[in-house]
Design a protein around this motif. Structure first.
Motif, PDB file in Angstrom:
ATOM      1  N   GLN A 137       0.630  -1.271   0.025  1.00 15.65           N
ATOM      2  CA  GLN A 137       0.132  -0.063  -0.173  1.00 15.65           C
ATOM      3  C   GLN A 137       1.396   0.959  -0.054  1.00 15.65           C
ATOM      4  N   LEU A 138       2.570   1.346   0.646  1.00 18.58           N
ATOM      5  CA  LEU A 138       2.960   2.312   0.497  1.00 18.58           C
ATOM      6  C   LEU A 138       3.511   2.409  -1.345  1.00 18.58           C
ATOM      7  N   PRO A 139       3.706   3.818  -1.037  1.00 17.34           N
ATOM      8  CA  PRO A 139       3.989   4.865  -2.268  1.00 17.34           C
ATOM      9  C   PRO A 139       5.451   4.118  -1.889  1.00 17.34           C
ATOM     10  N   LEU A 140       5.883   3.509  -3.773  1.00 18.36           N
ATOM     11  CA  LEU A 140       7.218   2.869  -3.912  1.00 18.36           C
ATOM     12  C   LEU A 140       8.247   3.970  -3.768  1.00 18.36           C
ATOM     13  N   GLU A 141       7.625   5.265  -3.388  1.00 15.80           N
ATOM     14  CA  GLU A 141       9.131   6.463  -3.802  1.00 15.80           C
ATOM     15  C   GLU A 141       9.434   6.344  -2.538  1.00 15.80           C
ATOM     16  N   SER A 142       8.864   5.651  -1.623  1.00 12.96           N
ATOM     17  CA  SER A 142       9.324   5.591  -0.059  1.00 12.96           C
ATOM     18  C   SER A 142      10.130   4.759   0.068  1.00 12.96           C
ATOM     19  N   ILE A 143       9.786   3.656  -0.012  1.00 13.38           N
ATOM     20  CA  ILE A 143       9.999   2.337  -0.027  1.00 13.38           C
ATOM     21  C   ILE A 143      11.736   2.171  -0.474  1.00 13.38           C
ATOM     22  N   VAL A 144      12.536   1.429   0.500  1.00 14.54           N
ATOM     23  CA  VAL A 144      13.713   1.469   0.280  1.00 14.54           C
ATOM     24  C   VAL A 144      14.514  -0.134   0.671  1.00 14.54           C
ATOM     25  N   LEU A 145      15.476  -1.044   0.440  1.00 18.52           N
ATOM     26  CA  LEU A 145      15.206  -1.628   0.460  1.00 18.52           C
ATOM     27  C   LEU A 145      16.387  -1.944   1.919  1.00 18.52           C
ATOM     28  N   GLU A 146      16.465  -3.295   1.937  1.00 23.95           N
ATOM     29  CA  GLU A 146      17.644  -3.791   3.354  1.00 23.95           C
ATOM     30  C   GLU A 146      17.778  -5.009   3.734  1.00 23.95           C
ATOM     31  N   THR A 147      19.243  -5.993   3.626  1.00 25.33           N
ATOM     32  CA  THR A 147      19.772  -7.164   4.693  1.00 25.33           C
ATOM     33  C   THR A 147      18.677  -6.678   6.861  1.00 25.33           C
ATOM     34  N   ASP A 148      19.272  -5.667   6.447  1.00 31.11           N
ATOM     35  CA  ASP A 148      20.243  -5.686   8.768  1.00 31.11           C
ATOM     36  C   ASP A 148      20.528  -7.236   9.156  1.00 31.11           C
ATOM     37  N   ALA A 149      21.574  -7.364   7.607  1.00 33.26           N
ATOM     38  CA  ALA A 149      22.830  -8.499   8.174  1.00 33.26           C
ATOM     39  C   ALA A 149      23.427  -8.480   8.925  1.00 33.26           C
ATOM     40  N   PRO A 150      24.181  -9.091  10.103  1.00 35.06           N
ATOM     41  CA  PRO A 150      23.455 -10.448  10.152  1.00 35.06           C
ATOM     42  C   PRO A 150      22.310 -10.883  10.657  1.00 35.06           C
ATOM     43  N   ASP A 151      21.218  -9.809  10.636  1.00 38.28           N
ATOM     44  CA  ASP A 151      19.887 -10.185  11.745  1.00 38.28           C
ATOM     45  C   ASP A 151      18.967 -10.255  10.341  1.00 38.28           C
ATOM     46  N   MET A 152      18.185 -10.584  10.927  1.00 38.28           N
ATOM     47  CA  MET A 152      16.322 -10.340  10.034  1.00 38.28           C
ATOM     48  C   MET A 152      16.539 -11.171   8.485  1.00 38.28           C
ATOM     49  N   VAL A 153      17.609 -12.977   8.947  1.00 40.71           N
ATOM     50  CA  VAL A 153      17.529 -13.519   7.843  1.00 40.71           C
ATOM     51  C   VAL A 153      16.202 -13.491   7.411  1.00 40.71           C
ATOM     52  N   ASP A 155       6.549  -5.143 -11.715  1.00 41.37           N
ATOM     53  CA  ASP A 155       7.700  -4.925 -12.716  1.00 41.37           C
ATOM     54  C   ASP A 155       8.984  -5.215 -12.237  1.00 41.37           C
ATOM     55  N   ILE A 156      10.083  -5.820 -11.816  1.00 44.15           N
ATOM     56  CA  ILE A 156      11.209  -6.719 -10.796  1.00 44.15           C
ATOM     57  C   ILE A 156      11.690  -5.481 -11.197  1.00 44.15           C
ATOM     58  N   ASN A 157      12.510  -4.851 -12.561  1.00 47.05           N
ATOM     59  CA  ASN A 157      13.223  -4.080 -12.560  1.00 47.05           C
ATOM     60  C   ASN A 157      13.191  -2.438 -12.496  1.00 47.05           C
ATOM     61  N   SER A 158      11.966  -2.444 -12.761  1.00 44.48           N
ATOM     62  CA  SER A 158      11.060  -0.909 -12.617  1.00 44.48           C
ATOM     63  C   SER A 158      11.324  -0.602 -11.037  1.00 44.48           C
ATOM     64  N   ILE A 159      10.938  -1.701 -10.106  1.00 42.90           N
ATOM     65  CA  ILE A 159      11.192  -1.665  -8.815  1.00 42.90           C
ATOM     66  C   ILE A 159      12.647  -1.431  -8.349  1.00 42.90           C
ATOM     67  N   ALA A 160      13.200  -2.557  -8.620  1.00 47.67           N
ATOM     68  CA  ALA A 160      15.054  -2.620  -8.392  1.00 47.67           C
ATOM     69  C   ALA A 160      15.857  -1.061  -9.078  1.00 47.67           C
ATOM     70  N   ALA A 161      15.209  -0.264  -9.828  1.00 51.88           N
ATOM     71  CA  ALA A 161      15.531   0.961 -10.395  1.00 51.88           C
ATOM     72  C   ALA A 161      15.048   2.202  -9.624  1.00 51.88           C
ATOM     73  N   GLN A 162      13.619   2.060  -8.726  1.00 45.88           N
ATOM     74  CA  GLN A 162      12.899   3.216  -8.341  1.00 45.88           C
ATOM     75  C   GLN A 162      13.980   2.775  -6.707  1.00 45.88           C
ATOM     76  N   VAL A 163      13.558   1.689  -6.082  1.00 42.54           N
ATOM     77  CA  VAL A 163      13.787   2.014  -4.813  1.00 42.54           C
ATOM     78  C   VAL A 163      15.262   2.013  -4.421  1.00 42.54           C
ATOM     79  N   THR A 164      16.910   1.680  -5.678  1.00 41.73           N
ATOM     80  CA  THR A 164      17.592   2.478  -5.442  1.00 41.73           C
ATOM     81  C   THR A 164      17.704   3.947  -6.009  1.00 41.73           C
ATOM     82  N   ALA A 165      17.179   4.413  -6.442  1.00 41.28           N
ATOM     83  CA  ALA A 165      17.061   6.076  -6.873  1.00 41.28           C
ATOM     84  C   ALA A 165      16.522   6.435  -5.360  1.00 41.28           C
TER      85      ALA A 165
END
Length: 255
Positions: free
Chosen positions: A191-207, A235-245
């Motif tokens: 539901q959140l706008p894609l423009e407000s999302i970033v991806l993370e791992t928190d490695a070594p936690d939250m596997v 589309d996965i490529n569109s999402i990748a481009a947006q979260v990187t931006a």
């Protein structure tokens, strides 16, 4: 594909045995850049040394609320002095953790707000650790206006999310999305706008779910990207481009 892990503790001892191999596997998958948040003052020099030797690793410095008892009264002054002479992309990881009952809430708040003041004075974004404390964190952010940042591992409400977004924050999502039972996180991610999302791992936690019980790794960021793509049916490529931006925008990185 050009991905950035917006929150990864690759500097900690869990990666001492194979750090370079992990980073090599990341690059093979297009995960070239990592943002590395600090935990305590004792780890700052090691973190900065690691990032200084690899231009694709971006340091942040801060005092994590969960390690409250490890922090010294002089650490705030040390942080201020360190930030004045060091190039970082944010102040973090800072925040409030009310999930752990034995952590003194008032001491946490004092530590958090002292770091918000430093971030505001230096015009730096912040990386937030928030558990069971979104309203309190938002109240502090309204008092000490900072240059946005990331609410890491976001699990608040849509209303709280909008308040963060209105203050220039992005919301971090990672391995939790890969679990079938994470219904609340799934709904937020959809539901959140894609423009407000970033991806993370928190490695070594939250596997991620496929490696449950193991050490988390930044190389698994692609699994969170896949999950986000499926949840949103985009589309996965569109999402990748947006979260990187989005990550570049919030931390002032080259796109």
């Amino acid at each position: 594909m050009d991905l950035i892990d917006s929150h990864c503790h690759i500097d900690v001892a869990a990666f001492d045995g194979d750090r370079e191999a992990v980073l090599s596997r990341c690059r093979e998958q297009g995960i070239r850049r990592l943002v590395i948040p600090a935990i305590d003052a004792a780890g700052w020099d090691n973190l900065l040394s690691l990032c200084g030797n690899d231009s694709d690793l971006y340091p942040t410095l801060g005092l994590h609320p969960v390690f409250l008892e490890q922090h010294q009264s002089s650490d705030i002054q040390k942080l201020e002095e360190k930030l004045a002479t060091t190039e970082v992309v944010a102040v973090g990881e800072i925040g409030l953790d009310f999930y752990i009952k034995e952590l003194d809430r008032e001491k946490q708040k004092q530590l958090f707000e002292a770091q918000l003041i430093i971030a505001a004075n230096l015009d730096l974004p912040v990386i937030l650790h928030v558990r069971k404390a979104h309203d309190d964190v938002l109240a502090s952010l309204k008092k000490y206006k900072v240059k946005g940042g990331v609410s890491h591992a976001f699990n608040g409400s849509l209303q709280q999310a909008q308040q963060y977004i209105d203050m220039g924050f992005k919301l971090g999502f990672g391995g939790t999305m890969t679990y079938d039972g994470s219904h609340k996180i799934h709904e937020l991610a959809k539901q959140l706008p894609l423009e407000s999302i970033v991806l993370e791992t928190d490695a070594p936690d939250m596997v991620v779910a496929s490696h449950r019980g193991e050490r988390n790794s930044p190389e698994y960021l692609v699994e969170s990207l896949n999950a986000l793509s499926k949840l949103r049916d985009e589309d996965i490529n569109s999402i990748a481009a947006q979260v990187t931006a989005n990550t570049c925008a919030v931390f002032g990185l080259d796109s």
